[in-house]
Design an enzyme around this catalytic site. Structure first.
Site, PDB file in Angstrom:
ATOM      1  CG  ASP A  51      -0.290  -0.256   2.517  1.00 44.07           C
ATOM      2  OD1 ASP A  51       0.870   0.205   2.678  1.00 44.07           O
ATOM      3  OD2 ASP A  51      -0.880  -0.865   3.430  1.00 44.07           O
ATOM      4  CB  SER A  52       0.065   4.776   0.814  1.00 43.67           C
ATOM      5  OG  SER A  52      -0.476   4.578   2.102  1.00 43.67           O
ATOM      6  CG  LEU A  53       2.586   2.188   5.190  1.00 45.65           C
ATOM      7  CD1 LEU A  53       2.727   1.257   6.390  1.00 45.65           C
ATOM      8  CD2 LEU A  53       2.626   3.639   5.644  1.00 45.65           C
TER       9      LEU A  53
END
Length: 402
Positions: A51-53
Site C-alpha cells: 500500500d502507500s507505505l
C-alpha cells in the site's frame, strides 16, 4: 494507506534502547544520506507489493478516485532525480523516501525499484523484461482483500501483475547470462499491506465484534498470495506487519486527551500475531525453501512513541502536515500547515510516517533485536543463501543501480 485511515512497558523500552545508538545515528544522517546506496548491492533485484507505505507512484498512473499524494508538500525532501526516475513525480505519501526506498538503500540500491506502471510506458518496458533492479507494484489505498481500496490495485491484482512480468521475461528471453528462476530466487521480495483492510470496521462494513473472523480471513488471503509468489520463484521474503493503528494521529483525534485508541491497537496486534503464526505453519507445510523475516512496523513505531528521545525524535502524536486537532483533521495539502522540522516528527500526515521514522524502522529491521524482526533479522535475510532455482553462469555481472 492513504486518506482517512486508508492505506481508510519497561521491556519495550529496554528493547528500543538496545538499538537506539544505531537508530539515532541513522536519523541524524537522513537528509545527507537520502538517495545514496549504503554499500555493496547484496541482491540482484527487489520486488515490492503493498500500500502507500511502500508505493512509489503507481497511483499516479491510475484515474480518480485512486488517491494520489499532493505534490507539494509530499516529496518535499525527495531528491529531484529520484522523483524524475519514477515517472516525473515522487508518488510517495511522505516527505521523502518511504519504507521501500530505505530497505532498498540497505541492500545497496539508491531507492526503491520504479513503479511497475511507469515501466510499462514506451521506452521503459525493456527494464522490466530484463529483470533490471526489479519493480514496485504497490498501490496507495489498496488492501489484502479485493474490495478494499476504491480504484486501486489490490494485493491479489499486484501479484497477477508480477505473474505477467515473469511471463514477459520468459517470452522475451532477455535475462542475460542467468536463468530467470535463479534471478528471482536471489531477489528480495517485500510485502507491506493490511492497514487499509481495517476500513471495513470504520466504514461499518464489518462489525468490530466480528474482528477475529475477519482478520483471520485477511491473514488466510495474505498467505495465499505469498504462496503464489513462492510458486513463481520468490525465495527471499521480507514481510512488514501493521502499524499501531490506534496511535495514528487520525485515530487519536476523537479521544479527548489525544491518547492512542486501545481498540484499534488491539485489532492491529491480533492481525500481527496471527500473521506470524500462520506464516510459520505455511512455510513449514508448503514453502520449505522460503527464507523470510517479518519486520515489525508496529513495535518500531510503538517504541518510538513511548521513548521519543531514544529514537531521536520529539513529536509523536501530532502530524507534520495537516490542520486542526493534532494537525490530523484535514488531509495534507499545499494549503495546510507544514512543520519546518520534519526530522523531529514520527508522523507526516494523518496516517503515514515521516522519512525519519522510516529510517528508524528499517535500521531496527536490519540491526535490532527479535522484537523488530523475526524469525531472523533483515541483515540475515539478505545474507543467508536462498535456494538456487536455476544455474547461473560464472562471471555474471548484475550491477544495475536504481
Amino acid at each position: 494507506m492513504a486518506g482517512e485511515r486508508r492505506w481508510s512497558t519497561a521491556a519495550a523500552a529496554a528493547g528500543w534502547l538496545r538499538v537506539a545508538a544505531v537508530v539515532v545515528a541513522a536519523a541524524s544522517a537522513t537528509s545527507s544520506a537520502a538517495g545514496e546506496g549504503v554499500g555493496r548491492q547484496t541482491v540482484p533485484a527487489m520486488y515490492v507489493f503493498g500500500d502507500s507505505l511502500v508505493d512509489v507512484g503507481n497511483n499516479d498512473f491510475l484515474p480518480p478516485p485512486a488517491p494520489r499524494p499532493p505534490e507539494p508538500p509530499c516529496g518535499i525532501d525527495l531528491p529531484p532525480e529520484a522523483a524524475a526516475a519514477d515517472g516525473g513525480g515522487g508518488g510517495r505519501f511522505t516527505n521523502g523516501f518511504n519504507l521501500a526506498d530505505v530497505i532498498a538503500q540497505h541492500v545497496g540500491f539508491k531507492k526503491s525499484p520504479p513503479a511497475y506502471l511507469s515501466l510499462t510506458t514506451p521506452g521503459r518496458d525493456g527494464e522490466l523484461r530484463r529483470g533490471l533492479v526489479g519493480a514496485n507494484y504497490a498501490s496507495s489505498g489498496s488492501g489484502i482483500l479485493d474490495f478494499i481500496g476504491n480504484g486501486t490495485i489490490s494485493l491479489g491484482e499486484q501479484v497477477k501483475l508480477f505473474t505477467k512480468t515473469k511471463e514477459a521475461m520468459v517470452t522475451a528471453g532477455e535475462v542475460d547470462g542467468e536463468s530467470i528462476d535463479n534471478l528471482l530466487s536471489q531477489s528480495l521480495f517485500i510485502t507491506c499491506t493490511g492497514g487499509n483492510d481495517y476500513n471495513a470496521f470504520t466504514d461499518g462494513i464489518v462489525p468490530v465484534s466480528d474482528a477475529p473472523v475477519f482478520i483471520a480471513h485477511m491473514v488466510a488471503t495474505y498467505i495465499k498470495h505469498i504462496k503464489t509468489l513462492y510458486n513463481l520463484g520468490a525465495r527471499r521474503l521480507g514481510i512488514l506487519d501493521v502499524l499501531p493503528l490506534g496511535c495514528l494521529p487520525i485515530s487519536r483525534v476523537p479521544i479527548e486527551n489525544g491518547s492512542c485508541s486501545g481498540t484499534d491497537n488491539w485489532q492491529a496486534r491480533l492481525f500481527n500475531r496471527l500473521l506470524r503464526r500462520e506464516m510459520t505453519a505455511a512455510a513449514t507445510a508448503s514453502m520449505p525453501d522460503l527464507v523470510y523475516s517479518i519486520g515489525s512496523i508496529y513495535y518500531t513505531f510503538y517504541d518510538m512513541i513511548k521513548n521519543p528521545s531514544s529514537a531521536g525524535v520529539r513529536e509523536v502524536a501530532r502530524a507534520c502536515c495537516g490542520d486542526g486537532k493534532l494537525n490530523a483533521e484535514a488531509n495534507c495539502s499545499a494549503t495546510t500547515h507544514l512543520c519546518p522540522d520534519r526530522d523531529n516528527y514520527i508522523f507526516w500526515d494523518k496516517v503515514h510516517g515521516t522519512q525519519a521514522a522510516y529510517h528508524n524502522c528499517v535500521h531496527a529491521f536490519f540491526h535490532g533485536s527479535p522484537r523488530y524482526a523475526e524469525p531472523i533479522s533483515f541483515t540475515q535475510l539478505v545474507a543467508l543463501p536462498a535456494v538456487d532455482l536455476g544455474r547461473p553462469s560464472p562471471g555474471t555481472n548484475r550491477t544495475a543501480r536504481i
